[in-house]
Design a protein around this motif. Structure first.
Motif, PDB file in Angstrom:
ATOM      1  N   THR A  79      28.415  -7.830  63.092  1.00 46.83           N
ATOM      2  CA  THR A  79      29.640  -8.249  62.721  1.00 46.83           C
ATOM      3  C   THR A  79      30.233  -7.697  61.558  1.00 46.83           C
ATOM      4  O   THR A  79      31.473  -6.900  61.439  1.00 46.83           O
ATOM      5  CB  THR A  79      29.678  -9.690  62.265  1.00 46.83           C
ATOM      6  OG1 THR A  79      29.270 -10.750  63.332  1.00 46.83           O
ATOM      7  CG2 THR A  79      31.145 -10.484  61.849  1.00 46.83           C
ATOM      8  N   LEU A  80      29.285  -7.223  60.672  1.00 47.95           N
ATOM      9  CA  LEU A  80      29.599  -6.385  59.698  1.00 47.95           C
ATOM     10  C   LEU A  80      29.786  -4.925  59.796  1.00 47.95           C
ATOM     11  O   LEU A  80      30.891  -4.352  59.369  1.00 47.95           O
ATOM     12  CB  LEU A  80      28.679  -6.498  58.427  1.00 47.95           C
ATOM     13  CG  LEU A  80      28.425  -7.859  57.623  1.00 47.95           C
ATOM     14  CD1 LEU A  80      27.262  -7.728  56.641  1.00 47.95           C
ATOM     15  CD2 LEU A  80      29.560  -8.160  56.954  1.00 47.95           C
ATOM     16  N   GLN A  81      29.259  -4.539  60.926  1.00 47.76           N
ATOM     17  CA  GLN A  81      29.425  -3.182  61.118  1.00 47.76           C
ATOM     18  C   GLN A  81      30.873  -3.113  61.832  1.00 47.76           C
ATOM     19  O   GLN A  81      31.729  -2.193  61.704  1.00 47.76           O
ATOM     20  CB  GLN A  81      28.421  -2.615  62.383  1.00 47.76           C
ATOM     21  CG  GLN A  81      27.031  -2.332  61.802  1.00 47.76           C
ATOM     22  CD  GLN A  81      26.174  -2.334  62.831  1.00 47.76           C
ATOM     23  OE1 GLN A  81      25.974  -2.921  63.766  1.00 47.76           O
ATOM     24  NE2 GLN A  81      25.403  -1.187  62.733  1.00 47.76           N
ATOM     25  N   GLU A  82      31.315  -4.312  62.861  1.00 48.70           N
ATOM     26  CA  GLU A  82      32.642  -4.141  63.445  1.00 48.70           C
ATOM     27  C   GLU A  82      33.539  -4.365  62.234  1.00 48.70           C
ATOM     28  O   GLU A  82      34.739  -3.465  62.223  1.00 48.70           O
ATOM     29  CB  GLU A  82      32.740  -5.290  64.344  1.00 48.70           C
ATOM     30  CG  GLU A  82      34.180  -5.437  64.920  1.00 48.70           C
ATOM     31  CD  GLU A  82      34.021  -6.308  66.151  1.00 48.70           C
ATOM     32  OE1 GLU A  82      35.116  -6.796  66.699  1.00 48.70           O
ATOM     33  OE2 GLU A  82      32.848  -6.745  66.613  1.00 48.70           O
ATOM     34  N   ILE A  83      33.438  -5.078  61.180  1.00 45.56           N
ATOM     35  CA  ILE A  83      34.533  -5.357  60.380  1.00 45.56           C
ATOM     36  C   ILE A  83      34.532  -4.127  59.264  1.00 45.56           C
ATOM     37  O   ILE A  83      35.625  -3.553  59.084  1.00 45.56           O
ATOM     38  CB  ILE A  83      34.195  -6.801  59.473  1.00 45.56           C
ATOM     39  CG1 ILE A  83      34.394  -8.007  60.161  1.00 45.56           C
ATOM     40  CG2 ILE A  83      35.063  -6.776  58.033  1.00 45.56           C
ATOM     41  CD1 ILE A  83      35.874  -7.946  60.717  1.00 45.56           C
ATOM     42  N   GLY A  84      33.413  -3.468  58.903  1.00 48.63           N
ATOM     43  CA  GLY A  84      33.400  -2.662  57.622  1.00 48.63           C
ATOM     44  C   GLY A  84      33.464  -1.194  58.271  1.00 48.63           C
ATOM     45  O   GLY A  84      34.064  -0.315  57.679  1.00 48.63           O
ATOM     46  N   LEU A  85      33.022  -0.817  59.537  1.00 45.93           N
ATOM     47  CA  LEU A  85      33.050   0.268  59.909  1.00 45.93           C
ATOM     48  C   LEU A  85      34.052   0.327  60.994  1.00 45.93           C
ATOM     49  O   LEU A  85      33.902   1.640  62.001  1.00 45.93           O
ATOM     50  CB  LEU A  85      31.770   0.748  60.278  1.00 45.93           C
ATOM     51  CG  LEU A  85      30.765   0.530  58.977  1.00 45.93           C
ATOM     52  CD1 LEU A  85      29.242   0.926  59.752  1.00 45.93           C
ATOM     53  CD2 LEU A  85      30.958   1.950  58.058  1.00 45.93           C
ATOM     54  N   GLY A  86      34.641  -0.480  61.531  1.00 47.28           N
ATOM     55  CA  GLY A  86      35.374  -0.395  63.025  1.00 47.28           C
ATOM     56  C   GLY A  86      34.394  -0.070  64.224  1.00 47.28           C
ATOM     57  O   GLY A  86      34.974   0.526  65.020  1.00 47.28           O
ATOM     58  N   ALA A  87      33.300  -0.476  64.051  1.00 47.71           N
ATOM     59  CA  ALA A  87      32.344  -0.389  65.211  1.00 47.71           C
ATOM     60  C   ALA A  87      32.502  -1.406  66.281  1.00 47.71           C
ATOM     61  O   ALA A  87      31.788  -2.432  66.067  1.00 47.71           O
ATOM     62  CB  ALA A  87      30.813  -0.441  64.869  1.00 47.71           C
ATOM     63  N   GLY A  88      33.632  -1.242  66.846  1.00 42.21           N
ATOM     64  CA  GLY A  88      33.936  -2.455  67.898  1.00 42.21           C
ATOM     65  C   GLY A  88      32.896  -2.402  69.193  1.00 42.21           C
ATOM     66  O   GLY A  88      32.231  -1.686  69.244  1.00 42.21           O
ATOM     67  N   GLY A  89      32.915  -3.386  70.012  1.00 45.53           N
ATOM     68  CA  GLY A  89      32.056  -3.649  71.082  1.00 45.53           C
ATOM     69  C   GLY A  89      30.685  -3.747  70.892  1.00 45.53           C
ATOM     70  O   GLY A  89      29.828  -3.636  71.815  1.00 45.53           O
ATOM     71  N   ASN A  90      30.182  -4.264  69.748  1.00 49.76           N
ATOM     72  CA  ASN A  90      28.975  -4.783  69.577  1.00 49.76           C
ATOM     73  C   ASN A  90      28.614  -6.220  70.096  1.00 49.76           C
ATOM     74  O   ASN A  90      28.507  -7.283  69.444  1.00 49.76           O
ATOM     75  CB  ASN A  90      28.878  -4.928  67.889  1.00 49.76           C
ATOM     76  CG  ASN A  90      28.612  -3.467  67.321  1.00 49.76           C
ATOM     77  OD1 ASN A  90      28.301  -2.624  67.780  1.00 49.76           O
ATOM     78  ND2 ASN A  90      29.106  -3.385  65.977  1.00 49.76           N
ATOM     79  N   CYS A  91      28.851  -6.247  71.660  1.00 48.29           N
ATOM     80  CA  CYS A  91      28.555  -7.604  72.323  1.00 48.29           C
ATOM     81  C   CYS A  91      27.494  -7.720  73.034  1.00 48.29           C
ATOM     82  O   CYS A  91      27.368  -8.547  73.719  1.00 48.29           O
ATOM     83  CB  CYS A  91      30.065  -7.549  73.074  1.00 48.29           C
ATOM     84  SG  CYS A  91      31.266  -7.691  71.912  1.00 48.29           S
ATOM     85  N   GLY A  92      26.656  -6.666  72.948  1.00 46.13           N
ATOM     86  CA  GLY A  92      25.169  -6.585  73.712  1.00 46.13           C
ATOM     87  C   GLY A  92      24.455  -7.563  72.907  1.00 46.13           C
ATOM     88  O   GLY A  92      24.496  -7.776  71.867  1.00 46.13           O
ATOM     89  N   ALA A  93      23.272  -8.080  73.745  1.00 44.03           N
ATOM     90  CA  ALA A  93      22.345  -8.849  72.951  1.00 44.03           C
ATOM     91  C   ALA A  93      21.045  -8.154  72.443  1.00 44.03           C
ATOM     92  O   ALA A  93      20.443  -8.780  71.434  1.00 44.03           O
ATOM     93  CB  ALA A  93      21.871  -9.842  74.224  1.00 44.03           C
ATOM     94  N   ARG A  94      21.129  -6.917  72.915  1.00 44.02           N
ATOM     95  CA  ARG A  94      19.784  -6.213  72.333  1.00 44.02           C
ATOM     96  C   ARG A  94      19.674  -6.099  70.987  1.00 44.02           C
ATOM     97  O   ARG A  94      18.624  -6.299  70.109  1.00 44.02           O
ATOM     98  CB  ARG A  94      19.599  -4.783  73.232  1.00 44.02           C
ATOM     99  CG  ARG A  94      18.237  -3.968  72.709  1.00 44.02           C
ATOM    100  CD  ARG A  94      18.252  -2.805  73.607  1.00 44.02           C
ATOM    101  NE  ARG A  94      16.829  -1.992  73.058  1.00 44.02           N
ATOM    102  CZ  ARG A  94      16.635  -0.824  73.686  1.00 44.02           C
ATOM    103  NH1 ARG A  94      17.551  -0.168  74.479  1.00 44.02           N
ATOM    104  NH2 ARG A  94      15.848  -0.176  73.238  1.00 44.02           N
ATOM    105  N   HIS A  95      20.734  -5.390  70.304  1.00 39.85           N
ATOM    106  CA  HIS A  95      20.746  -5.111  68.900  1.00 39.85           C
ATOM    107  C   HIS A  95      21.921  -5.992  68.277  1.00 39.85           C
ATOM    108  O   HIS A  95      22.176  -5.836  67.065  1.00 39.85           O
ATOM    109  CB  HIS A  95      21.192  -3.609  68.534  1.00 39.85           C
ATOM    110  CG  HIS A  95      20.365  -2.549  69.394  1.00 39.85           C
ATOM    111  ND1 HIS A  95      19.113  -2.488  69.097  1.00 39.85           N
ATOM    112  CD2 HIS A  95      20.659  -1.935  70.308  1.00 39.85           C
ATOM    113  CE1 HIS A  95      18.560  -1.332  69.870  1.00 39.85           C
ATOM    114  NE2 HIS A  95      19.273  -1.251  70.775  1.00 39.85           N
ATOM    115  N   GLY A  96      21.938  -7.104  68.602  1.00 37.80           N
ATOM    116  CA  GLY A  96      22.873  -7.922  67.969  1.00 37.80           C
ATOM    117  C   GLY A  96      24.172  -8.024  68.397  1.00 37.80           C
ATOM    118  O   GLY A  96      24.849  -7.185  68.850  1.00 37.80           O
ATOM    119  N   ARG A  97      24.763  -9.257  68.505  1.00 36.38           N
ATOM    120  CA  ARG A  97      26.190  -9.601  69.149  1.00 36.38           C
ATOM    121  C   ARG A  97      27.029  -9.857  68.079  1.00 36.38           C
ATOM    122  O   ARG A  97      26.733 -11.146  67.369  1.00 36.38           O
ATOM    123  CB  ARG A  97      25.993 -10.817  70.247  1.00 36.38           C
ATOM    124  CG  ARG A  97      27.209 -11.081  70.792  1.00 36.38           C
ATOM    125  CD  ARG A  97      27.034 -12.181  71.844  1.00 36.38           C
ATOM    126  NE  ARG A  97      28.342 -12.864  72.371  1.00 36.38           N
ATOM    127  CZ  ARG A  97      28.862 -12.101  73.562  1.00 36.38           C
ATOM    128  NH1 ARG A  97      28.349 -11.236  74.010  1.00 36.38           N
ATOM    129  NH2 ARG A  97      30.196 -12.802  73.746  1.00 36.38           N
TER     130      ARG A  97
END
Length: 247
Positions: free
Chosen positions: A221-239
């Motif tokens: 979540t912090l990667q998506e908010i802080g770095l614009g790293a969208g698409g982190n919806c897989g289960a392996r490395h965190g959703r």
């Protein structure tokens, strides 16, 4: 900590009641912390934020004494060094006659002012990590002493442009509370309260409150908010908590 709880409610923090521990048994064995920040001082989320142009602060209110190293940061080293000094005869948890936790909050506030409007520093995004370990004692008196300053800090943050995550990697496992029913449950489902900046992300976060995330999901979540790293919806490395319910 009633004042802190009231401040979290008043500022609209989402409460993840089913936040799942990753089996953390103490600061010397904290897979949840490692999943959130990385396994080493130069690795993980904080390194990504620094590479992304963030000014960073990281400090704790005690000497490491075998605890995992904090991530490398631009600011906080002076306080980290002071916490490992003899303290001129100060009692435990104090430096120069002041509670170490209050010094940690004071150092953070100086950092925030320096990078805020009129602070004189370049206008760049900032990321801060404050680790409180003084509460690791049976009487819970030190935890109670954090209530007023922590609630005051939460009340003063400019929430419209700030993401705040308040979590406990293993719950309150000391003192009489740990022996109660709620205390026992907290060991497996520690505290996680999150407030994201105003807008669509905040609304999406509220919709995820019924899930059972762990530290890997908070990191995504912090990667998506802080770095614009969208698409982190897989289960392996965190959703990411912004992904919505799984199908």
């Amino acid at each position: 900590m009633p004042r802190t709880a009231a401040a979290l409610d008043a500022r609209g923090f989402v409460d993840f009641l089913r936040y799942a521990s990753l089996g953390d048994a103490g600061d010397g064995a904290a897979p949840g912390r490692a999943a959130l920040l990385g396994d080493g001082a130069a690795a993980g989320l904080w390194a990504e934020l620094r590479a992304g142009g963030y000014a960073t602060f990281a400090a704790r209110d005690a000497c490491p004494d075998g605890r995992p190293a904090l991530p490398d940061a631009d600011y906080g080293a002076a306080l980290r060094a002071a916490c490992c000094s003899d303290g001129d005869g100060d009692p435990p948890h104090c430096l120069w006659g002041t509670a170490a936790a209050r010094l940690l909050l004071s150092h953070y506030e100086q950092f925030a002012r320096a990078y805020g409007p009129g602070g004189g520093r370049p206008r760049v995004p900032t990321a801060s990590l404050l680790v409180f370990v003084d509460a690791d004692e049976d009487s819970l008196a030190l935890a109670a002493s954090l209530d007023a300053p922590l609630s005051s800090l939460l009340g003063g943050i400019e929430m419209h442009c700030t993401a705040v995550v308040l979590l406990s990697h293993r719950g309150m496992d000391r003192g009489p509370y740990a022996r109660t029913g709620p205390g026992g449950r907290e060991a497996g489902e520690p505290v996680l309260r999150v407030r994201l900046p105003d807008g669509g992300a905040r609304r999406r976060l509220a919709g995820a409150a019924g899930g059972a995330p762990d530290a890997r999901d908070v990191r995504a979540t912090l990667q998506e908010i802080g770095l614009g790293a969208g698409g982190n919806c897989g289960a392996r490395h965190g959703r990411s908590l912004l992904c919505g319910p799984e199908t």
